[in-house]
Design an enzyme around this catalytic site. Structure first.
Site, PDB file in Angstrom:
ATOM      1  N   ARG A 161       0.824  -1.219   0.000  1.00  0.00           N
ATOM      2  CA  ARG A 161       0.000   0.000   0.000  1.00  0.00           C
ATOM      3  C   ARG A 161       0.863   1.276   0.000  1.00  0.00           C
ATOM      4  O   ARG A 161       0.521   2.285   0.632  1.00  0.00           O
ATOM      5  CB  ARG A 161      -0.944   0.037   1.219  1.00  0.00           C
ATOM      6  N   SER A 233     -10.962  -0.738   2.959  1.00  0.00           N
ATOM      7  CA  SER A 233     -10.228  -0.800   4.237  1.00  0.00           C
ATOM      8  C   SER A 233      -9.838   0.606   4.653  1.00  0.00           C
ATOM      9  O   SER A 233      -9.162   1.307   3.895  1.00  0.00           O
ATOM     10  CB  SER A 233      -8.946  -1.619   4.082  1.00  0.00           C
ATOM     11  N   GLU A 330      -5.213   3.823   5.705  1.00  0.00           N
ATOM     12  CA  GLU A 330      -4.911   3.618   4.282  1.00  0.00           C
ATOM     13  C   GLU A 330      -5.541   4.757   3.492  1.00  0.00           C
ATOM     14  O   GLU A 330      -4.984   5.250   2.516  1.00  0.00           O
ATOM     15  CB  GLU A 330      -5.490   2.273   3.813  1.00  0.00           C
TER      16      GLU A 330
HETATM   17  P1  FAD Z   1      -8.650   8.644  -5.278  1.00  0.00           P
HETATM   18  O1  FAD Z   1      -9.394   8.206  -4.062  1.00  0.00           O
HETATM   19  O2  FAD Z   1      -9.278   9.698  -6.111  1.00  0.00           O
HETATM   20  O3  FAD Z   1      -7.198   9.088  -4.878  1.00  0.00           O
HETATM   21  C1  FAD Z   1      -6.424   8.302  -4.014  1.00  0.00           C
HETATM   22  C2  FAD Z   1      -5.049   8.971  -3.830  1.00  0.00           C
HETATM   23  O4  FAD Z   1      -4.322   8.927  -5.052  1.00  0.00           O
HETATM   24  C3  FAD Z   1      -5.156  10.439  -3.457  1.00  0.00           C
HETATM   25  O5  FAD Z   1      -4.100  10.731  -2.586  1.00  0.00           O
HETATM   26  C4  FAD Z   1      -4.962  11.173  -4.786  1.00  0.00           C
HETATM   27  O6  FAD Z   1      -4.398  12.450  -4.623  1.00  0.00           O
HETATM   28  C5  FAD Z   1      -3.999  10.242  -5.493  1.00  0.00           C
HETATM   29  N1  FAD Z   1      -4.170  10.227  -6.961  1.00  0.00           N
HETATM   30  C6  FAD Z   1      -5.298   9.904  -7.644  1.00  0.00           C
HETATM   31  N2  FAD Z   1      -5.054   9.921  -8.964  1.00  0.00           N
HETATM   32  C7  FAD Z   1      -3.768  10.283  -9.117  1.00  0.00           C
HETATM   33  C8  FAD Z   1      -2.929  10.496 -10.248  1.00  0.00           C
HETATM   34  N3  FAD Z   1      -3.382  10.335 -11.490  1.00  0.00           N
HETATM   35  N4  FAD Z   1      -1.637  10.868 -10.040  1.00  0.00           N
HETATM   36  C9  FAD Z   1      -1.166  11.025  -8.787  1.00  0.00           C
HETATM   37  N5  FAD Z   1      -1.910  10.848  -7.670  1.00  0.00           N
HETATM   38  C10 FAD Z   1      -3.197  10.475  -7.832  1.00  0.00           C
HETATM   39  N6  FAD Z   1      -7.563  -0.763  -2.599  1.00  0.00           N
HETATM   40  C11 FAD Z   1      -6.735  -1.829  -2.734  1.00  0.00           C
HETATM   41  O7  FAD Z   1      -5.523  -1.662  -2.882  1.00  0.00           O
HETATM   42  N7  FAD Z   1      -7.223  -3.096  -2.683  1.00  0.00           N
HETATM   43  C12 FAD Z   1      -8.530  -3.365  -2.520  1.00  0.00           C
HETATM   44  O8  FAD Z   1      -8.916  -4.525  -2.498  1.00  0.00           O
HETATM   45  C13 FAD Z   1      -9.419  -2.271  -2.386  1.00  0.00           C
HETATM   46  N8  FAD Z   1     -10.749  -2.476  -2.194  1.00  0.00           N
HETATM   47  C14 FAD Z   1     -11.587  -1.427  -2.079  1.00  0.00           C
HETATM   48  C15 FAD Z   1     -12.960  -1.671  -1.917  1.00  0.00           C
HETATM   49  C16 FAD Z   1     -13.866  -0.628  -1.819  1.00  0.00           C
HETATM   50  C17 FAD Z   1     -15.328  -0.930  -1.647  1.00  0.00           C
HETATM   51  C18 FAD Z   1     -13.393   0.712  -1.906  1.00  0.00           C
HETATM   52  C19 FAD Z   1     -14.370   1.856  -1.868  1.00  0.00           C
HETATM   53  C20 FAD Z   1     -12.042   0.972  -2.051  1.00  0.00           C
HETATM   54  C21 FAD Z   1     -11.123  -0.089  -2.131  1.00  0.00           C
HETATM   55  N9  FAD Z   1      -9.734   0.116  -2.264  1.00  0.00           N
HETATM   56  C22 FAD Z   1      -8.891  -0.952  -2.436  1.00  0.00           C
HETATM   57  C23 FAD Z   1      -9.195   1.487  -2.297  1.00  0.00           C
HETATM   58  C24 FAD Z   1      -9.309   2.160  -3.698  1.00  0.00           C
HETATM   59  O9  FAD Z   1     -10.118   1.409  -4.541  1.00  0.00           O
HETATM   60  C25 FAD Z   1      -7.922   2.319  -4.341  1.00  0.00           C
HETATM   61  O10 FAD Z   1      -7.058   3.052  -3.500  1.00  0.00           O
HETATM   62  C26 FAD Z   1      -7.997   3.032  -5.694  1.00  0.00           C
HETATM   63  O11 FAD Z   1      -6.770   2.949  -6.354  1.00  0.00           O
HETATM   64  C27 FAD Z   1      -8.422   4.493  -5.547  1.00  0.00           C
HETATM   65  O12 FAD Z   1      -8.636   5.022  -6.844  1.00  0.00           O
HETATM   66  P2  FAD Z   1      -9.311   6.429  -7.023  1.00  0.00           P
HETATM   67  O13 FAD Z   1      -9.244   6.814  -8.456  1.00  0.00           O
HETATM   68  O14 FAD Z   1     -10.666   6.421  -6.431  1.00  0.00           O
HETATM   69  O15 FAD Z   1      -8.336   7.355  -6.178  1.00  0.00           O
HETATM   70  N1  EPU Z   2     -11.506 -10.524   9.849  1.00  0.00           N
HETATM   71  C1  EPU Z   2     -12.154 -10.359  11.057  1.00  0.00           C
HETATM   72  N2  EPU Z   2     -13.292  -9.602  11.066  1.00  0.00           N
HETATM   73  C2  EPU Z   2     -13.791  -9.012   9.953  1.00  0.00           C
HETATM   74  C3  EPU Z   2     -13.127  -9.205   8.730  1.00  0.00           C
HETATM   75  C4  EPU Z   2     -11.980  -9.955   8.702  1.00  0.00           C
HETATM   76  O1  EPU Z   2     -11.733 -10.879  12.079  1.00  0.00           O
HETATM   77  O2  EPU Z   2     -14.810  -8.307  10.065  1.00  0.00           O
HETATM   78  C5  EPU Z   2     -10.250 -11.306   9.833  1.00  0.00           C
HETATM   79  C6  EPU Z   2     -10.435 -12.726   9.327  1.00  0.00           C
HETATM   80  O3  EPU Z   2      -9.686 -13.565  10.159  1.00  0.00           O
HETATM   81  C7  EPU Z   2      -9.798 -12.723   7.951  1.00  0.00           C
HETATM   82  C8  EPU Z   2      -8.763 -11.616   8.089  1.00  0.00           C
HETATM   83  O4  EPU Z   2      -9.313 -10.686   9.013  1.00  0.00           O
HETATM   84  O5  EPU Z   2      -9.201 -13.930   7.667  1.00  0.00           O
HETATM   85  C9  EPU Z   2      -8.454 -10.922   6.766  1.00  0.00           C
HETATM   86  O6  EPU Z   2      -9.688 -10.412   6.218  1.00  0.00           O
HETATM   87  P1  EPU Z   2      -9.853 -10.190   4.637  1.00  0.00           P
HETATM   88  O7  EPU Z   2      -9.543 -11.436   3.905  1.00  0.00           O
HETATM   89  O8  EPU Z   2     -11.167  -9.550   4.400  1.00  0.00           O
HETATM   90  O9  EPU Z   2      -8.679  -9.214   4.274  1.00  0.00           O
HETATM   91  P2  EPU Z   2      -8.204  -7.847   4.918  1.00  0.00           P
HETATM   92  O10 EPU Z   2      -6.826  -8.054   5.461  1.00  0.00           O
HETATM   93  O11 EPU Z   2      -9.209  -7.262   5.845  1.00  0.00           O
HETATM   94  C10 EPU Z   2      -7.018  -7.008   2.777  1.00  0.00           C
HETATM   95  C11 EPU Z   2      -6.944  -5.700   2.056  1.00  0.00           C
HETATM   96  C12 EPU Z   2      -8.147  -5.544   1.146  1.00  0.00           C
HETATM   97  C13 EPU Z   2      -8.127  -6.662   0.125  1.00  0.00           C
HETATM   98  C14 EPU Z   2      -8.201  -7.992   0.871  1.00  0.00           C
HETATM   99  C15 EPU Z   2      -8.058  -9.160  -0.071  1.00  0.00           C
HETATM  100  C16 EPU Z   2      -5.695  -4.216   3.460  1.00  0.00           C
HETATM  101  C17 EPU Z   2      -5.725  -3.066   4.397  1.00  0.00           C
HETATM  102  N3  EPU Z   2      -6.869  -4.631   3.007  1.00  0.00           N
HETATM  103  O12 EPU Z   2      -8.146  -6.929   3.621  1.00  0.00           O
HETATM  104  O13 EPU Z   2      -8.016  -4.311   0.452  1.00  0.00           O
HETATM  105  O14 EPU Z   2      -9.218  -6.553  -0.765  1.00  0.00           O
HETATM  106  O15 EPU Z   2      -7.129  -8.071   1.832  1.00  0.00           O
HETATM  107  O16 EPU Z   2      -6.741  -9.245  -0.504  1.00  0.00           O
HETATM  108  O17 EPU Z   2      -4.616  -4.709   3.127  1.00  0.00           O
HETATM  109  C18 EPU Z   2      -8.507  -1.989   0.596  1.00  0.00           C
HETATM  110  O18 EPU Z   2      -7.290  -1.805   0.549  1.00  0.00           O
HETATM  111  O19 EPU Z   2      -9.334  -1.056   0.632  1.00  0.00           O
HETATM  112  C19 EPU Z   2      -9.018  -3.355   0.593  1.00  0.00           C
HETATM  113  C20 EPU Z   2     -10.309  -3.654   0.673  1.00  0.00           C
END
Ligand code: FAD
Ligand code: EPU
Length: 334
Positions: A161, A233, A330
């Site tokens: 991240r 997250s 994050e």
């Molecule tokens: P923004 O929210 O608009 O910006 C994020 C940051 O990047 C800001 O600091 C912004 O200034 C900067 N930025 C944006 N565009 C640019 C650019 N072109 N150049 C330089 N800086 C820039 N993230 C994960 O890694 N894994 C996940 O599994 C994951 N699951 C998610 C699930 C949900 C339901 C949600 C809502 C979010 C999740 N995220 C996850 C976080 C998010 O999807 C990512 O961080 C994504 O890359 C954000 O994209 P955005 O365009 O919305 O960025």
């Molecule tokens: N868990 C709990 N309670 C909950 C949810 C999860 O105890 O409510 C525990 C479970 O034991 C589970 C563990 O947490 O096994 C991990 O949960 P999960 O698999 O949902 O993954 P996570 O670590 O919570 C991370 C990323 C996600 C990404 C998933 C899958 C981070 C901060 N988050 O979540 O990314 O989608 O793994 O790879 O690394 C994001 O960055 O926004 C995001 C959603």
């Protein structure tokens, strides 16, 4: 380039919180991006680059210029596996297009909300894969010089991240295009997903099946930001020393943890720590901890960014008091 004054950012962030931007401009080309920075320089106001707003929390009004990345265009070269996409393209749509063109490597990253340009910023990751593994190079505007920059994957300093774009030495880079190196051969990484009960019940023999499985798992685990405001997250998963883990294991027999490449360093799921402390369903004003996932803060209706931020601070304090671990957000908080 059009610049609007006093724009409500509510439609531009997945939390759906209201905040006023003094100025707002959606840029469609590299030249417009350059002009937007010129505009802010002349007015002596701060800038903030925005993609789809799915990883930001506006905790108050923004007194400067919000630059919304709206550059579009995708070039997919099937023969070489090289894919070039503009910053304003939607990430999930790109993943889907690449699979449609029989180019693989992005399946585990399906359904991550947001834009292509933001994906390298926090090195998006899911189910054992990070975008770092397929980055060929990242291009854009160096706002210090007004010239183009180009960085290969090594230059992006990717980590969990994290990347150069989140650090002081890379804060002046704005990404306008991302170039990926994908594969014609499908080499699935199923290690993380194989822990999910849905995996054991599903046939995963094609990239399309893997893509669908990832989408299904995500829909089950995470609230849909189109229906309930959230940013995924809210906190990063913390790393602790192997000694610290041993100490925690004596106190919590059901502790969940993950190995890292370094035997002396372990990763803990922040969701587990928060769940253990009973945070699911806890509220502050219109902000609430999702009952689906303890790491996700939601906007139940009309939460303010400040309410979400206060709830997050309380969660950090309680995890520190109980486990001695500092959770880092994050989500980018403004
Ligand atoms: P923004 O929210 O608009 O910006 C994020 C940051 O990047 C800001 O600091 C912004 O200034 C900067 N930025 C944006 N565009 C640019 C650019 N072109 N150049 C330089 N800086 C820039 N993230 C994960 O890694 N894994 C996940 O599994 C994951 N699951 C998610 C699930 C949900 C339901 C949600 C809502 C979010 C999740 N995220 C996850 C976080 C998010 O999807 C990512 O961080 C994504 O890359 C954000 O994209 P955005 O365009 O919305 O960025
Ligand atoms: N868990 C709990 N309670 C909950 C949810 C999860 O105890 O409510 C525990 C479970 O034991 C589970 C563990 O947490 O096994 C991990 O949960 P999960 O698999 O949902 O993954 P996570 O670590 O919570 C991370 C990323 C996600 C990404 C998933 C899958 C981070 C901060 N988050 O979540 O990314 O989608 O793994 O790879 O690394 C994001 O960055 O926004 C995001 C959603």
């Amino acid at each position: 380039m059009l610049v609007y004054e006093n724009v409500d950012l509510q439609p531009h962030n997945s939390f759906g919180v209201s905040a006023n931007a003094r100025y707002f401009s959606a840029v469609n080309s590299f030249e417009e991006l350059r002009r937007a920075f010129q505009f802010a320089k002349e007015k002596r106001i701060p800038t903030y680059v925005l993609g789809e707003g799915s990883n930001v929390l506006f905790s108050r009004d923004f007194p400067g210029l919000i630059i919304k990345m709206a550059l579009t265009g995708v070039e997919i070269d099937q023969a070489s596996g090289v894919v070039r996409a503009a910053a304003g393209e939607n990430w999930h749509a790109l993943v889907s297009s690449c699979i449609g063109e029989s180019l693989y490597g992005l399946e585990n990253l399906a359904l991550i909300p947001g834009s292509v340009g933001a994906a390298p910023v926090q090195n998006i990751g899911a189910y054992g894969i990070e975008i770092a593994s397929v980055i060929k190079h990242v291009e854009g505007l160096d706002t210090r010089t007004g010239e183009r920059f180009i960085l290969d994957a090594k230059g992006c300093c990717f980590d969990y991240r994290d990347s150069i774009f989140k650090k002081a030495q890379g804060a002046h880079f704005v990404i306008s295009e991302v170039t990926l190196q994908l594969h014609q051969d499908w080499m699935p990484d199923l290690s993380y997903l194989s822990r999910d009960k849905e995996f054991t019940e599903t046939l995963v023999e094609t990239p399309e099946q893997l893509f669908s499985l990832v989408c299904r798992v995500r829909r089950r685990k995470l609230p849909d930001p189109r229906l309930v405001g959230n940013a995924g997250s809210f906190f990063k998963n913390p790393f602790v020393s192997a000694e610290c883990l041993e100490e925690l294991k004596t106190r919590y027999r059901d502790l969940v943890w993950f190995d890292t490449n370094d035997p002396g360093v372990k990763k803990l799921p922040a969701a587990w720590l928060l769940d253990k402390l009973g945070w699911k369903g806890q509220k502050h004003g219109g902000a609430e901890v999702s009952s689906m996932h303890a790491l996700v803060l939601i906007n139940t209706a009309s939460a303010t960014g400040e309410e979400i931020s206060v709830l997050a601070d309380r969660m950090v304090a309680s995890v520190f008091d109980e486990f001695g671990i500092v959770l880092e957000p994050e989500v980018r908080i403004l």
